[in-house]
Design a protein around this motif. Structure first.
Motif, PDB file in Angstrom:
ATOM      1  N   ILE A 125     -32.534  49.429  -0.501  1.00 56.13           N
ATOM      2  CA  ILE A 125     -32.758  50.852  -0.224  1.00 56.13           C
ATOM      3  C   ILE A 125     -31.514  51.471   0.406  1.00 56.13           C
ATOM      4  O   ILE A 125     -31.096  52.577   0.035  1.00 56.13           O
ATOM      5  CB  ILE A 125     -33.980  51.015   0.694  1.00 56.13           C
ATOM      6  CG1 ILE A 125     -35.262  50.630  -0.059  1.00 56.13           C
ATOM      7  CG2 ILE A 125     -34.087  52.440   1.209  1.00 56.13           C
ATOM      8  CD1 ILE A 125     -36.498  50.594   0.812  1.00 56.13           C
ATOM      9  N   CYS A 126     -30.916  50.771   1.369  1.00 54.98           N
ATOM     10  CA  CYS A 126     -29.696  51.294   2.002  1.00 54.98           C
ATOM     11  C   CYS A 126     -28.586  51.485   0.984  1.00 54.98           C
ATOM     12  O   CYS A 126     -27.837  52.482   1.025  1.00 54.98           O
ATOM     13  CB  CYS A 126     -29.245  50.351   3.114  1.00 54.98           C
ATOM     14  SG  CYS A 126     -30.346  50.274   4.537  1.00 54.98           S
ATOM     15  N   THR A 127     -28.473  50.547   0.051  1.00 56.45           N
ATOM     16  CA  THR A 127     -27.411  50.629  -0.956  1.00 56.45           C
ATOM     17  C   THR A 127     -27.675  51.741  -1.958  1.00 56.45           C
ATOM     18  O   THR A 127     -26.777  52.525  -2.294  1.00 56.45           O
ATOM     19  CB  THR A 127     -27.289  49.282  -1.691  1.00 56.45           C
ATOM     20  OG1 THR A 127     -27.016  48.251  -0.752  1.00 56.45           O
ATOM     21  CG2 THR A 127     -26.177  49.332  -2.721  1.00 56.45           C
ATOM     22  N   ARG A 128     -28.902  51.850  -2.437  1.00 51.99           N
ATOM     23  CA  ARG A 128     -29.232  52.812  -3.493  1.00 51.99           C
ATOM     24  C   ARG A 128     -29.253  54.250  -2.986  1.00 51.99           C
ATOM     25  O   ARG A 128     -29.188  55.186  -3.794  1.00 51.99           O
ATOM     26  CB  ARG A 128     -30.576  52.478  -4.122  1.00 51.99           C
ATOM     27  CG  ARG A 128     -30.733  51.064  -4.650  1.00 51.99           C
ATOM     28  CD  ARG A 128     -29.736  50.699  -5.698  1.00 51.99           C
ATOM     29  NE  ARG A 128     -29.916  51.393  -6.956  1.00 51.99           N
ATOM     30  CZ  ARG A 128     -29.159  51.205  -8.038  1.00 51.99           C
ATOM     31  NH1 ARG A 128     -28.161  50.344  -7.992  1.00 51.99           N
ATOM     32  NH2 ARG A 128     -29.381  51.878  -9.138  1.00 51.99           N
ATOM     33  N   THR A 129     -29.372  54.452  -1.682  1.00 48.75           N
ATOM     34  CA  THR A 129     -29.387  55.815  -1.131  1.00 48.75           C
ATOM     35  C   THR A 129     -28.060  56.200  -0.492  1.00 48.75           C
ATOM     36  O   THR A 129     -27.955  57.256   0.131  1.00 48.75           O
ATOM     37  CB  THR A 129     -30.503  55.948  -0.075  1.00 48.75           C
ATOM     38  OG1 THR A 129     -30.269  55.008   0.982  1.00 48.75           O
ATOM     39  CG2 THR A 129     -31.867  55.678  -0.694  1.00 48.75           C
ATOM     40  N   MET A 130     -27.031  55.377  -0.649  1.00 48.64           N
ATOM     41  CA  MET A 130     -25.776  55.598   0.058  1.00 48.64           C
ATOM     42  C   MET A 130     -25.077  56.892  -0.344  1.00 48.64           C
ATOM     43  O   MET A 130     -24.347  57.493   0.444  1.00 48.64           O
ATOM     44  CB  MET A 130     -24.844  54.400  -0.185  1.00 48.64           C
ATOM     45  CG  MET A 130     -23.555  54.438   0.610  1.00 48.64           C
ATOM     46  SD  MET A 130     -23.844  54.463   2.391  1.00 48.64           S
ATOM     47  CE  MET A 130     -24.535  52.822   2.617  1.00 48.64           C
ATOM     48  N   LEU A 131     -25.281  57.366  -1.568  1.00 49.09           N
ATOM     49  CA  LEU A 131     -24.539  58.526  -2.052  1.00 49.09           C
ATOM     50  C   LEU A 131     -25.183  59.863  -1.689  1.00 49.09           C
ATOM     51  O   LEU A 131     -24.618  60.917  -1.985  1.00 49.09           O
ATOM     52  CB  LEU A 131     -24.388  58.450  -3.578  1.00 49.09           C
ATOM     53  CG  LEU A 131     -23.624  57.251  -4.141  1.00 49.09           C
ATOM     54  CD1 LEU A 131     -23.422  57.420  -5.639  1.00 49.09           C
ATOM     55  CD2 LEU A 131     -22.289  57.058  -3.453  1.00 49.09           C
TER      56      LEU A 131
END
Length: 550
Positions: A125-131
């Motif tokens: 989740i942290c990675t996929r929402t980084m942008l």
């Protein structure tokens, strides 16, 4: 990152979950309760990591250190890595998730703190929402994710990733992490398999480069004489190493005196350092004890399989695979077939394995094969030799320190000693140039030890180093050779030293970054969002209403 501390109160959550663990009425319920406890503990650990970074940012002079080569982030990663005995790269990923939960996804962090989701899902989740950059979109996304996670149900990881991407796409189309962004471009990966002496190579290259590489391997594989015991596939595999070493031909393994192809090729500028016992470099060794320096290996017990000649074991690495059965399987009875398959009990080799400096452990026969065309140099233990009267250690002393340490000596660091600095534990000239005061440190941890306040280390004559971090936590590291080559850890000469000066912490000589870590991260996010915008604009230019042709 906010400078104020915000440590989550986890006592009540732990008490609740521990009660559930104690009251579990069956193994299944116990597993479920313990899994929740593990998740909650992981969330608390990430919270404390975020607190450590907040403390670093709140310290005096923090802004000036942001452009240091070993900046605030690096220093916190080093402190966490020392406590966990993991690399700074691993810690950097954990710390990034900790900051994301604290600053961007506090409601998801609350679900995690309750132990309802696992770290693997949190990391995704942290990675996929980084942008996501818009504050309103991020708050809405955090709320919807937190609500959904409490009733997430049993989903595969791929299903969970698709659902998170769907929510991201709903709130911010430019923030979707596209798969091609991570796989775009060519790559070569080399992964060593521990203790087998083999590595796996995977690569994606251009068609022309692939064709050239294929032909090069074929050409090198055919430079040996007809008596070489390896088949074409084995010689092509060996040719990969020849390409790496920059050789113009493949050394032949026929071991005949009249073979013109058996000579060692000219060096190509690439050097691989392997530490092995003397017996492994002797082509005629029988694998038993010898009169070489170092401890003698124990004699094999009488009931064991007899020791086989090390040369024979080395030669067995090449050529056709021996048959599994002495005759066709259908000629055996069932009992006889089982007995034949269980008959081989392996072979005993009393010569210990070798190690690539900072890399894999390799069996003695593999090391013996590599030694056939390598430059073999004896490693000399300095014993009780006095300190050398100079700052830079001699070649012999430097080789000993690198072989003794194997890797960077900072807790958890695995960078090989061949690429590390040889550091004086007590700075020269207050500390002498001798084995008891020299250790291998990678550049990052060398800078940390030299410039960051609060870090100290003490080295002992057997190579042990005791590290103390800014909070007073003590961690001990041992030389990497301690297990396989304990003779390298025999104590060297002790010394007396003058009291060294206080650390220089003004940053006047600390190497600087061209840009801060935070600015570089923002630039990467902007670049990926820009690529997403280009992709979306390109899709809008496609002619509408066309029927795809199959």
């Amino acid at each position: 990152m906010r400078p104020a501390l915000h440590t989550t109160n986890v006592e009540s959550v732990f008490e609740q979950i521990l009660t559930a663990v104690a009251d579990a009425r069956g193994p299944g319920a116990g597993v479920r309760a313990c899994a929740r406890l593990e998740n909650a503990a992981c969330a608390a650990r990430l919270g404390f990591m975020a607190d450590m970074l907040a403390v670093a940012y709140a310290a005096s002079g923090s802004a000036d250190r942001e452009q240091w080569r070993c900046d605030n982030w690096s220093a916190v990663c080093a402190q966490i890595g020392a406590a966990h005995a993991v690399t700074s790269g691993v810690v950097s990923g954990l710390l990034m998730d900790a900051v994301t939960l604290r600053e961007r996804l506090p409601k998801v962090a609350a679900v995690f703190a309750d132990g309802l989701i696992a770290y693997r899902l949190v990391h995704m989740i942290c990675t996929r929402t980084m942008l996501v950059k818009d504050a309103d979109a991020l708050r809405a996304l955090d709320s919807e994710l937190a609500e959904a996670l409490r009733t997430w149900g049993a989903k595969s990881f791929d299903q969970s990733e698709d659902d998170v991407d769907a929510l991201v796409l709903l709130h911010d189309p430019l923030a979707l992490r596209r798969g091609e962004s991570s796989s775009r471009g060519h790559h070569v990966d080399v992964a060593a398999e521990p203790a087998t002496g083999t590595s796996y190579v995977t690569a994606t290259v251009s068609a022309t480069d692939g064709e050239a590489f294929d032909r090069r391997l074929d050409a090198l594989a055919r430079t040996v004489c007809s008596r070489d015991p390896r088949d074409l596939d084995q010689r092509r595999a060996a040719a990969v190493g020849a390409v790496g070493f920059g050789w113009d031909r493949l050394p032949c393994l026929c071991e005949n005196d009249d073979c013109d192809a058996a000579a060692k090729p000219a060096a190509g500028g690439v050097v691989i350092h392997v530490v092995a016992r003397r017996e492994a470099s002797d082509a005629n060794s029988d694998g038993g004890p010898s009169d070489s320096d170092g401890p003698r290996e124990p004699e094999p017990e009488p009931e064991r399989e007899p020791t086989r000649d090390l040369t024979a074991q080395r030669r067995a690495l090449a050529g056709k695979r021996p048959p599994l059965l002495p005759r066709p399987w259908h000629s055996f009875t069932l009992t006889g077939l089982v007995g034949a398959l269980e008959d081989g009990r392996g072979e005993l080799c009393t010569v210990g394995p070798a190690t690539i400096l900072g890399g894999a452990v390799i069996p003695a026969p593999v090391a013996a094969q590599a030694a056939m065309y390598a430059t073999v140099r004896e490693l000399i233990h300095p014993g009780q030799a006095p300190p050398e009267p100079r700052y830079r250690p001699s070649r012999r002393l430097a080789e000993f320190v690198r072989c003794r340490d194997q890797t960077c000596r900072f807790p958890g660091c695995t960078k090989p000693s061949t690429s590390a600095d040889i550091d004086h534990t007590i700075p020269y000239p207050y500390g002498p140039t001798c084995a008891s005061n020299l250790a291998c440190l990678c550049r990052e941890h060398h800078l940390l030890k030299t410039f960051w306040p609060g870090w100290s280390s003490r080295q002992y004559p057997d190579g042990r180093i005791v590290w103390t971090d800014p909070e007073g936590i003590v961690t001990t590291t041992y030389p990497g050779s301690r297990l396989l080559f304990p003779e390298l850890c025999v104590p060297t000469a002790e010394f007396t030293n003058r009291r060294p000066p206080l650390k220089h912490t003004e940053g006047l000589t600390m190497p600087k970054r061209t840009t801060t870590r935070a600015r570089a991260r923002r630039q990467r996010i902007d670049d990926e969002r820009r690529r997403n915008a280009d992709d979306l604009n390109g899709s809008e230019l496609e002619p509408p209403g066309e029927t795809p042709q199959w």
